[in-house]
Scaffold this motif. Structure first.
Motif, short mmCIF file in Angstrom:
data_model
loop_
_atom_site.label_atom_id
_atom_site.label_comp_id
_atom_site.label_asym_id
_atom_site.label_seq_id
_atom_site.Cartn_x
_atom_site.Cartn_y
_atom_site.Cartn_z
N THR A 321 61.08 8.44 53.27
CA THR A 321 61.75 8.78 52.01
C THR A 321 63.13 8.14 51.90
O THR A 321 63.76 8.22 50.85
N ARG A 322 63.60 7.54 52.97
CA ARG A 322 64.89 6.84 52.94
C ARG A 322 64.72 5.33 53.05
O ARG A 322 65.70 4.60 53.20
N MET A 323 63.47 4.86 52.99
CA MET A 323 63.21 3.43 52.96
C MET A 323 63.16 3.00 51.50
O MET A 323 62.26 3.41 50.76
N ARG A 324 64.09 2.19 51.08
CA ARG A 324 64.14 1.80 49.67
C ARG A 324 63.00 0.84 49.33
O ARG A 324 62.42 0.89 48.25
N CYS A 325 62.66 -0.02 50.25
CA CYS A 325 61.54 -0.94 50.08
C CYS A 325 61.23 -1.55 51.43
O CYS A 325 61.97 -1.37 52.40
N VAL A 348 49.86 -16.15 65.14
CA VAL A 348 50.46 -15.64 63.92
C VAL A 348 51.66 -14.76 64.28
O VAL A 348 51.58 -13.88 65.11
N LYS A 349 52.78 -15.03 63.62
CA LYS A 349 53.98 -14.22 63.82
C LYS A 349 54.17 -13.35 62.60
O LYS A 349 54.29 -13.85 61.48
N LEU A 350 54.16 -12.05 62.78
CA LEU A 350 54.29 -11.11 61.68
C LEU A 350 55.52 -10.25 61.88
O LEU A 350 55.83 -9.82 63.00
N GLU A 351 56.22 -10.00 60.78
CA GLU A 351 57.39 -9.14 60.81
C GLU A 351 57.32 -8.12 59.68
O GLU A 351 56.98 -8.46 58.55
N LEU A 352 57.64 -6.87 60.00
CA LEU A 352 57.83 -5.84 58.99
C LEU A 352 59.32 -5.57 58.90
O LEU A 352 59.96 -5.27 59.92
N ALA A 353 59.88 -5.69 57.71
CA ALA A 353 61.29 -5.39 57.49
C ALA A 353 61.39 -4.33 56.41
O ALA A 353 60.73 -4.42 55.38
N PHE A 354 62.22 -3.31 56.64
CA PHE A 354 62.43 -2.29 55.63
C PHE A 354 63.92 -2.07 55.43
O PHE A 354 64.73 -2.21 56.36
N GLU A 355 64.28 -1.76 54.18
CA GLU A 355 65.67 -1.51 53.85
C GLU A 355 65.90 -0.01 53.89
O GLU A 355 65.27 0.75 53.15
N TYR A 356 66.82 0.42 54.74
CA TYR A 356 66.97 1.84 55.04
C TYR A 356 68.34 2.36 54.62
O TYR A 356 69.36 1.68 54.77
N LEU A 357 68.35 3.57 54.07
CA LEU A 357 69.59 4.22 53.68
C LEU A 357 70.23 4.85 54.91
O LEU A 357 69.90 5.96 55.32
N LEU A 363 72.95 0.54 52.65
CA LEU A 363 71.58 0.18 52.97
C LEU A 363 71.59 -0.92 54.03
O LEU A 363 72.45 -1.80 54.02
N GLN A 364 70.63 -0.86 54.94
CA GLN A 364 70.56 -1.86 56.01
C GLN A 364 69.11 -2.25 56.26
O GLN A 364 68.22 -1.40 56.26
N TRP A 365 68.89 -3.53 56.48
CA TRP A 365 67.54 -4.01 56.79
C TRP A 365 67.27 -3.86 58.29
O TRP A 365 68.12 -4.19 59.12
N ASN A 465 59.46 1.55 47.00
CA ASN A 465 59.06 2.87 47.48
C ASN A 465 59.36 3.92 46.42
O ASN A 465 60.51 4.28 46.20
N TYR A 466 58.32 4.43 45.80
CA TYR A 466 58.48 5.43 44.75
C TYR A 466 58.90 6.79 45.32
O TYR A 466 59.33 7.67 44.59
N ALA A 467 58.75 6.95 46.63
CA ALA A 467 59.13 8.21 47.27
C ALA A 467 60.55 8.16 47.81
O ALA A 467 61.00 9.10 48.46
#
Length: 476
Positions: A321-325, A348-357, A363-365, A465-467
């Protein structure tokens, strides 16, 4: 011809003419005003620059279709992906460079030979958490919901509980545990997905697919649901996914001996990491770059157990709920090998990045580099979906496809998950964020090539993130 990668995994190979046929069918069903513009035909042979331009246009077209809640969820689109998956192809002819961005001099070649996987009855083995194998007779062309219903029928699981479970593609590790590759989607043919990998380590497993343990009560109402949930809980404890101290272990052992399954689950619900999925060790840039981390997903959060450079272990959680996207970026080597190349052996190199409050107005990635980034993204998406269903008063009891007159139809309660508006970015230079309704982390097309060294990085697939909830410092 083009490779279509779905969630970083090669799904199928298609020609321009096939995509044009899909476009024309969508226009016929939904109208020209709904369907995005399609790259036009060319009379003359394409130059290398035009080849790359077409690939980019087709990629944007496919992403736009998939991210549209009407088009992306349509049977026409999903049927196209399923049928394309049934056709295996082998590139024949002179060597040619692929159609990815920045590759220099480029040219294309078509698939000279294709092999249609016949539609026939086969026996598919689906694992349960206790290691038991359920053998179901299906068609090679059966989609995920067909196979899920076949497994449920074989187990005598009631229809109204099917929506609480899903099929997952997993890789069995040496210690007998499972590494999750992805949740099987509605556009997939499970039999083709698992057999095309040509590796017995990859299997399909049935597990619960919800996060809120309050739903356990619904599942435990029926004997089969109770047994499935009990077996999964025992397995998660045995593999160390759920933390248990000596006294708790003694109590659990006693309940096991008494075959008190409900009481066993009730006690397990109080334990740390109950209902979480544990991922393989990977790397994060939080709190500093290059930290090794074990990530677990559950309870509407991503839990980090971080090993700092000084070998100190720190633990913390990031609430969904604090991940903006968030977004997934992939670097996929161009390969002309078989479509079933093992994802475990790919580069394959995969990364998940989220922007957090982190705090009010800050906000920080945070980035996780992991082969399981796609599965992490799917977990985040399903957590948000579940939160929105609960917020709207819906129920996950009916969140599955029902068969009506021989066709599968999504139940009404699924519509409780609405697409959020695009989020307003505080930075005008940011790219627009993709809609929540996108079921795919990425849909990309890549030219088929003999090279295995070039990368194609798709970095703009944002998931709003709608939540997301704005909170103040006093809540942190």
């Amino acid at each position: 011809a083009y490779n279509i990668h779905v969630n970083g995994v090669l799904h199928c190979r298609v020609r321009y003419s096939q995509l044009l046929g899909l476009h024309e069918q969508l226009r016929k069903e939904y109208g020209a005003n709904v369907v995005p513009a399609f790259p036009p035909k060319k009379i003359f042979t394409l130059t290398p620059a035009e080849v790359e331009q077409r690939r980019e246009q087709l990629e944007k077209y496919m992403q736009a279709v998939r991210q549209d809640p009407t088009l992306g969820g349509s049977e026409t689109f999903n049927s196209f992906l399923r049928k394309a998956q049934q056709v295996r192809g082998r590139a024949v002819g002179a060597g040619a460079l692929g159609l990815w961005r920045g590759a220099g001099c480029q040219s294309s070649f078509s698939l000279q030979e294709t092999q249609q996987i016949p539609t026939e009855e086969v026996v598919l083995e689906v694992l349960l958490s206790n290691g038991q194998k359920v053998k179901v007779t299906i068609l090679t062309s059966d989609q995920t919901e067909d196979v899920l219903e076949a497994v449920a029928s074989k187990l005598d699981l009631p229809d109204d509980l099917v929506g609480y479970f899903s099929l997952f593609l997993v890789r069995q590790t040496k210690d007998g545990a499972f590494s999750f590759v992805r949740k099987l989607q509605e556009f997939e043919l499970p039999y083709v997905s698992v057999t095309s990998l040509h590796n017995p380590e990859f299997q399909i497993i049935l597990r619960k697919s919800y996060w809120d343990s309050a739903y356990d009560d619904d599942v435990m109402e029926h004997r089969v649901g109770l047994n499935l949930l009990y077996a999964q809980t025992v397995s998660d404890i045995e593999h160390g996914w759920i933390l248990v101290n000596k006294e708790q272990h003694r109590q659990l052992k006693s309940l096991q001996e008494k075959v008190s399954k409900k009481e066993f689950i009730r006690l397990a619900q109080t334990l740390k990491y109950y209902g979480y999925l544990k991922f393989d060790p990977c790397v994060t840039d939080f709190p500093e770059k290059g930290c090794h981390v074990v990530v677990s997903a559950g309870n509407n959060e991503l839990n980090f157990q971080v090993r700092l450079p000084n070998e100190q272990i720190k633990e913390g959680s990031f609430k969904v709920t604090r991940m903006r996207c968030w977004r997934v970026t992939s670097s996929v080597p161009m390969s002309n090998g078989p479509s079933g190349s093992s994802p475990g052996k790919s580069e394959v190199k995969l990364e998940l990045a989220f922007e957090y409050l982190m705090s009010k107005d800050r906000l920080q990635w945070v980035t996780i580099t992991s082969p399981q980034a796609i599965m992490l993204s799917i977990c985040l998406q399903s957590m948000v979906d579940e939160l929105m269903v609960k917020k709207s008063g819906g129920s996950i009891r009916k969140m599955f496809r029902r068969r009506v007159n021989g066709a599968l139809r999504r139940s009404d309660s699924q519509q409780a998950v609405k697409s959020p508006p695009l989020l307003d970015s505080p930075d005008a230079s940011w790219e627009p964020m993709a809609k929540l309704s996108s079921k795919l982390t990425s849909v990309s097309l890549r030219g088929i090539s003999h090279s295995s060294s070039a990368n194609d990085v798709g970095a703009n697939d944002f998931h709003g993130n709608y939540a997301f909830e704005g909170i103040g410092d006093e809540d942190l």
